[in-house]
Design a protein around this motif. Structure first.
Motif, PDB file in Angstrom:
ATOM      1  N   VAL A 124     -10.529   5.669   0.749  1.00 36.54           N
ATOM      2  CA  VAL A 124      -9.650   5.530   2.137  1.00 36.54           C
ATOM      3  C   VAL A 124      -9.963   4.443   2.978  1.00 36.54           C
ATOM      4  O   VAL A 124      -8.970   3.957   3.402  1.00 36.54           O
ATOM      5  N   LEU A 179      -8.257   1.817   1.141  1.00 38.38           N
ATOM      6  CA  LEU A 179      -6.702   1.701   1.316  1.00 38.38           C
ATOM      7  C   LEU A 179      -6.370   1.131   2.700  1.00 38.38           C
ATOM      8  O   LEU A 179      -5.476   0.429   2.999  1.00 38.38           O
ATOM      9  N   GLU A 180      -7.158   1.601   3.712  1.00 43.36           N
ATOM     10  CA  GLU A 180      -6.932   1.045   4.955  1.00 43.36           C
ATOM     11  C   GLU A 180      -7.033  -0.416   5.025  1.00 43.36           C
ATOM     12  O   GLU A 180      -6.360  -1.050   5.913  1.00 43.36           O
ATOM     13  N   SER A 214      -0.789   3.084   2.843  1.00 42.36           N
ATOM     14  CA  SER A 214      -0.691   4.438   3.543  1.00 42.36           C
ATOM     15  C   SER A 214      -0.605   5.489   2.431  1.00 42.36           C
ATOM     16  O   SER A 214      -1.157   6.680   2.868  1.00 42.36           O
ATOM     17  N   ARG A 215       0.197   5.119   1.443  1.00 40.50           N
ATOM     18  CA  ARG A 215       0.222   6.148   0.227  1.00 40.50           C
ATOM     19  C   ARG A 215       0.257   5.539  -0.990  1.00 40.50           C
ATOM     20  O   ARG A 215       0.721   4.480  -1.094  1.00 40.50           O
ATOM     21  N   TYR A 225      -7.116  14.124   1.600  1.00 37.98           N
ATOM     22  CA  TYR A 225      -6.397  13.389   2.129  1.00 37.98           C
ATOM     23  C   TYR A 225      -4.944  13.375   1.400  1.00 37.98           C
ATOM     24  O   TYR A 225      -4.314  12.486   0.818  1.00 37.98           O
ATOM     25  N   GLU A 255      -1.896  13.659   2.408  1.00 35.29           N
ATOM     26  CA  GLU A 255      -1.110  12.791   2.844  1.00 35.29           C
ATOM     27  C   GLU A 255      -1.111  11.392   2.371  1.00 35.29           C
ATOM     28  O   GLU A 255       0.083  10.672   2.366  1.00 35.29           O
ATOM     29  N   ARG A 256      -1.843  11.231   1.691  1.00 41.93           N
ATOM     30  CA  ARG A 256      -2.208   9.626   1.309  1.00 41.93           C
ATOM     31  C   ARG A 256      -2.107   9.379  -0.147  1.00 41.93           C
ATOM     32  O   ARG A 256      -1.758   8.351  -0.694  1.00 41.93           O
TER      33      ARG A 256
END
Length: 196
Positions: free
Chosen positions: A40, A43-44, A49-50, A70, A72-73
């Motif tokens: 994550v 990703l950030e 975001s996905r 996670y 939602e990701r």
């Protein structure tokens, strides 16, 4: 295949904690949840975001953790030869691969003595032939890529490498499976001795 994919869309990869180019450990956590947190963070860092997660071997256990923690990701996942969660009772069926996480847990205590011989082995010119003759890879395996991977792993802190394998590959996390609701493709060969 991977090169065809990255030609059409961006792909992001990272090294597991304490391995290859990830640098020294910032904490002692090597559990699958810690690796999912790292994913994550990656990703950030890249403002994603996905995404679709693709995993291989014990990275598949990390992918499951990521998908459960996670949701939602993660839009979808592809899990290839998920080599994790080898219960010891499989040893009764003479599946030697089930002992690998336990063996890694024991070997980490002798890592300083094993590092030199391991590094010497991966530098040997006959290593490609040994890999091909081992029976663990198929005739179409990319042997130079496997040698490069082994040489990269040999350059790592062997204690951290073995401890991470023990923590990730030894945890089946079957309780997570009911929490995962994204489309998932699972690929496993019937002759793959590492896939449970």
């Amino acid at each position: 295949v991977l090169f065809d994919i990255v030609r059409d869309r961006p792909a992001i990869a990272w090294d597991q904690r304490g391995q290859l180019e990830s640098g020294p450990l910032a904490s002692d956590r090597l559990d699958p949840g810690a690796h999912a947190e790292d994913a994550v963070a990656v990703l950030e860092h890249h403002a994603v975001s996905r995404c679709v997660v693709a995993s291989w071997s014990n990275g598949s256990r990390i992918a499951l953790e990521l998908m459960a923690r996670y949701p939602e990701r993660i839009a979808a996942a592809a899990i290839v030869s998920g080599g994790y969660g080898h219960p010891l009772w499989r040893l009764l069926r003479l599946e030697l691969v089930s002992s690998l996480p336990v063996a890694a847990g024991v070997a980490k205590h002798f890592a300083s003595a094993l590092e030199g011989p391991f590094r010497a082995l991966v530098r040997r010119p006959e290593l490609p032939g040994l890999i091909r003759q081992s029976g663990f890879v198929g005739p179409t395996a990319d042997i130079p890529a496997l040698v490069e991977l082994l040489q990269g792993l040999a350059a790592c802190d062997l204690r951290v490498l073995l401890a991470a394998f023990e923590a990730v590959a030894g945890d089946a996390a079957t309780d997570l499976l009911s929490e995962i609701e994204c489309p998932t493709l699972i690929v496993a060969g019937d002759r793959d001795p590492f896939t449970p």
